[in-house]
Design a protein around this motif. Sequence first.
Motif, PDB file in Angstrom:
ATOM      1  N   ILE A  15      21.577  40.911  47.075  1.00 39.73           N
ATOM      2  CA  ILE A  15      22.316  42.130  47.446  1.00 39.73           C
ATOM      3  C   ILE A  15      22.166  43.224  46.390  1.00 39.73           C
ATOM      4  O   ILE A  15      22.550  44.367  46.632  1.00 39.73           O
ATOM      5  N   PRO A 120      29.077  48.410  43.534  1.00 36.50           N
ATOM      6  CA  PRO A 120      29.926  47.549  44.375  1.00 36.50           C
ATOM      7  C   PRO A 120      29.288  46.193  44.705  1.00 36.50           C
ATOM      8  O   PRO A 120      29.996  45.188  44.809  1.00 36.50           O
ATOM      9  N   ALA A 121      27.975  46.137  44.829  1.00 33.86           N
ATOM     10  CA  ALA A 121      27.306  44.865  45.127  1.00 33.86           C
ATOM     11  C   ALA A 121      27.472  43.872  43.977  1.00 33.86           C
ATOM     12  O   ALA A 121      27.461  42.661  44.197  1.00 33.86           O
ATOM     13  N   LYS A 123      30.208  43.496  42.265  1.00 33.18           N
ATOM     14  CA  LYS A 123      31.529  42.886  42.504  1.00 33.18           C
ATOM     15  C   LYS A 123      31.406  41.775  43.541  1.00 33.18           C
ATOM     16  O   LYS A 123      31.948  40.685  43.366  1.00 33.18           O
ATOM     17  N   THR A 124      30.643  42.020  44.597  1.00 36.69           N
ATOM     18  CA  THR A 124      30.427  40.999  45.620  1.00 36.69           C
ATOM     19  C   THR A 124      29.720  39.790  45.024  1.00 36.69           C
ATOM     20  O   THR A 124      30.119  38.642  45.252  1.00 36.69           O
ATOM     21  N   GLU A 127      32.125  37.829  42.813  1.00 33.52           N
ATOM     22  CA  GLU A 127      33.061  37.044  43.624  1.00 33.52           C
ATOM     23  C   GLU A 127      32.375  35.806  44.193  1.00 33.52           C
ATOM     24  O   GLU A 127      32.967  34.726  44.230  1.00 33.52           O
ATOM     25  N   GLN A 128      31.116  35.938  44.603  1.00 33.80           N
ATOM     26  CA  GLN A 128      30.364  34.785  45.117  1.00 33.80           C
ATOM     27  C   GLN A 128      30.141  33.765  44.005  1.00 33.80           C
ATOM     28  O   GLN A 128      30.256  32.556  44.227  1.00 33.80           O
TER      29      GLN A 128
END
Length: 193
Positions: A15, A120-121, A123-124, A127-128
């Motif tokens: 991502i 923002p990616a 942060k994703t 979290e993953q």
Amino acid sequence: MITVFEKHMQAQASILSGPQIKQIGAAATEITIPKKHVLLQAGEVCRVKIFVIEGFLRTYRIGDDGTEHIMQFSPAPTWTTEGESYTNATPSGYYIDALEDSKIMMWRKSDFDVLLSEIPALKTFSEQLISTNLHQSRNRLYKAISATAEEKYEDFVKTYPGILQRVPLRMIASYLGISLKTLGRIRQAQLQR
């Protein structure tokens, strides 16, 4: 030239774009640390995220009786930190040190927070990564309370191939929560098969 970090991130974080990965890498400080160097002492607040480029780190705690309890091995290439201390700015009960001469990248929390707001990616991805680590920790806890010593050892060998030659057996026994004598018996039985 693609760095170890960039190669790892391209494989693990599809991502994120190439320029974003370069931006993340540029915000880190790259250092080489000697074997036994302590990155985090119990009682300190963990203020960094770490990516292991080369070498090998461990996270452990020392019990009241002086016994080391290894919670995590972090061979290259992998991320590590002491999550609760890092997130909540509270003193850690854990140590992080180098089991080998290691090359690492470190991001100060303030710098990583800026990256999270700008990308923002990331942060994703973070979290993953946290979710994956939580899943692995729960599986390890389940195995610790339900598996036999032999099953724990077999799982360790599958999870950390090649580490047996790099880590003293007492540390593997500590990680598995078994005695050194039991570990020796398991290894001897496997050699005889």
